[in-house]
Design a protein around this motif. Sequence first.
Motif, PDB file in Angstrom:
ATOM      1  N   GLU A 150       0.826  -1.203   0.000  1.00 49.66           N
ATOM      2  CA  GLU A 150       0.000   0.000   0.000  1.00 49.66           C
ATOM      3  C   GLU A 150       0.862   1.255   0.000  1.00 49.66           C
ATOM      4  OE1 GLU A 150      -3.331  -2.731   1.252  1.00 49.66           O
ATOM      5  OE2 GLU A 150      -1.191  -2.660   1.638  1.00 49.66           O
ATOM      6  N   LYS A 151       1.935   1.247   0.753  1.00 45.57           N
ATOM      7  CA  LYS A 151       2.836   2.402   0.820  1.00 45.57           C
ATOM      8  C   LYS A 151       3.510   2.624  -0.531  1.00 45.57           C
ATOM      9  CE  LYS A 151       6.919   4.122   3.325  1.00 45.57           C
ATOM     10  NZ  LYS A 151       6.394   5.448   3.652  1.00 45.57           N
ATOM     11  N   ILE A 152       3.964   1.534  -1.156  1.00 46.87           N
ATOM     12  CA  ILE A 152       4.611   1.651  -2.463  1.00 46.87           C
ATOM     13  C   ILE A 152       3.638   2.202  -3.502  1.00 46.87           C
ATOM     14  CG2 ILE A 152       5.619   0.333  -4.365  1.00 46.87           C
ATOM     15  CD1 ILE A 152       6.833  -1.512  -2.238  1.00 46.87           C
ATOM     16  N   MET A 153       2.415   1.665  -3.517  1.00 44.19           N
ATOM     17  CA  MET A 153       1.428   2.107  -4.496  1.00 44.19           C
ATOM     18  C   MET A 153       1.056   3.574  -4.271  1.00 44.19           C
ATOM     19  SD  MET A 153       0.977  -0.376  -6.514  1.00 44.19           S
ATOM     20  CE  MET A 153      -0.407   0.342  -7.381  1.00 44.19           C
ATOM     21  N   GLN A 154       0.953   3.975  -3.019  1.00 44.12           N
ATOM     22  CA  GLN A 154       0.604   5.361  -2.725  1.00 44.12           C
ATOM     23  C   GLN A 154       1.683   6.311  -3.229  1.00 44.12           C
ATOM     24  OE1 GLN A 154      -2.104   6.624  -1.664  1.00 44.12           O
ATOM     25  NE2 GLN A 154      -1.471   8.728  -1.286  1.00 44.12           N
ATOM     26  N   GLU A 155       2.950   5.932  -3.023  1.00 44.98           N
ATOM     27  CA  GLU A 155       4.043   6.803  -3.450  1.00 44.98           C
ATOM     28  C   GLU A 155       4.208   6.807  -4.966  1.00 44.98           C
ATOM     29  OE1 GLU A 155       7.534   5.683  -1.343  1.00 44.98           O
ATOM     30  OE2 GLU A 155       6.803   6.404   0.595  1.00 44.98           O
ATOM     31  N   ALA A 156       3.963   5.660  -5.597  1.00 38.61           N
ATOM     32  CA  ALA A 156       4.191   5.559  -7.037  1.00 38.61           C
ATOM     33  C   ALA A 156       3.045   6.125  -7.858  1.00 38.61           C
ATOM     34  CB  ALA A 156       4.419   4.095  -7.424  1.00 38.61           C
ATOM     35  N   SER A 185      -0.954  -1.711   7.878  1.00 39.05           N
ATOM     36  CA  SER A 185      -0.264  -0.732   7.040  1.00 39.05           C
ATOM     37  C   SER A 185      -0.472   0.665   7.601  1.00 39.05           C
ATOM     38  CB  SER A 185      -0.782  -0.796   5.598  1.00 39.05           C
ATOM     39  OG  SER A 185      -0.327   0.319   4.857  1.00 39.05           O
ATOM     40  N   MET A 186       0.635   1.356   7.902  1.00 32.19           N
ATOM     41  CA  MET A 186       0.529   2.724   8.401  1.00 32.19           C
ATOM     42  C   MET A 186      -0.146   3.612   7.373  1.00 32.19           C
ATOM     43  SD  MET A 186       3.541   5.262   9.793  1.00 32.19           S
ATOM     44  CE  MET A 186       4.394   5.237   8.205  1.00 32.19           C
ATOM     45  N   VAL A 187       0.147   3.393   6.095  1.00 32.68           N
ATOM     46  CA  VAL A 187      -0.473   4.188   5.039  1.00 32.68           C
ATOM     47  C   VAL A 187      -1.978   3.985   5.044  1.00 32.68           C
ATOM     48  CG1 VAL A 187      -0.722   4.423   2.541  1.00 32.68           C
ATOM     49  CG2 VAL A 187       1.550   4.319   3.548  1.00 32.68           C
ATOM     50  N   ALA A 188      -2.421   2.735   5.127  1.00 27.03           N
ATOM     51  CA  ALA A 188      -3.852   2.441   5.103  1.00 27.03           C
ATOM     52  C   ALA A 188      -4.549   2.991   6.340  1.00 27.03           C
ATOM     53  CB  ALA A 188      -4.071   0.937   4.993  1.00 27.03           C
ATOM     54  N   ARG A 189      -3.904   2.862   7.513  1.00 27.03           N
ATOM     55  CA  ARG A 189      -4.498   3.423   8.732  1.00 27.03           C
ATOM     56  C   ARG A 189      -4.716   4.924   8.592  1.00 27.03           C
ATOM     57  NH1 ARG A 189      -0.610   0.263  11.369  1.00 27.03           N
ATOM     58  NH2 ARG A 189       0.654   2.093  11.891  1.00 27.03           N
TER      59      ARG A 189
END
Length: 311
Positions: A150-156, A185-189
């Motif tokens: 999720e973090k990778i997808m958010q950044e990309a 996932s910190m991003v998802a939270r």
Amino acid sequence: MSSILAGVDQRTRLAGHNRLELLLFRLGGGQRFGINVFKVQEVIACPPLTRIPDMSPIMCGAANLRGRTMPILDLSMSIGYNPSPRDGSGYVIVTEYNRSMQGFLVNSVDRIINMGWHEIQPPPKGAGKNSYLTAITEFEGEMIEVIDVEKIMQEAIGGGEAISDEMIESELAAQGQQILVVDDSMVARNQVKRVLDQLGVNCILTRDGDEAYRVLSGWADEGKDLSRFLTMVVSDIEMPKMDGYTLTTKIRQHPNMKNLYILLHTSLSGIFNQAMVEKVGANRFLAKFSPNELAKIVQAQVQSHAQREAA
């Protein structure tokens, strides 16, 4: 490779048993990483890639897979390692995240391993907010790092996290309402928290099902009526220590928790999860991540909860 694909096709067998299968793969440095097989559609040899103008450096290009165009990301480069060779070697792990398909270029694919969620641990606290780890485990004496995709997808790729103005109900009775958010996932939270903040709803954040259940049990031991105290639970499914299916099952078995409204909010396959929602007794399933759809479900439950409390 055929055995790996056969394992992917059988991935639903472990659902609801607090177990998972990890697809292990290697990047340039030789370190083994893992990804939950539930999110893997297939594994293929790297196909011909078409470059896209002004694309992100971590994007290898686009590939045509049976008539469908799919972005291919360099997973090694995504987490800060050296770029993978762009010479047609390597493999692509085709995944489904956040309602879209994408491929991750890796150097090699190792095997699929079957583990209990209790064997999957959160990353060390010192990993920091910039870490790309969502969990770690040990296999054959080696640490396996499970990547926070999720973090990778958010950044990309990014994606909107704001609710449309017309979606917010001005008369929302949000004051005093609380929602328990469960996601490794910190991003998802933080995505869920930002939606709840925009709605004016308080939230309590937890990192996995085990932590969430301990929080709920603590409130129950304090004598709180959880069906009145808590508006709803928004939980991911794939998490270390205790997955969302098991958390839901345990909540439904507890006399002071069984009436809680549970939304399973995950990037796993929607068709598959709808069946599992009915099996474990969750109220709803929502595929990640649509802030408007999440807001719609939350607002409906907030209003329902407020009306019930006023009755």
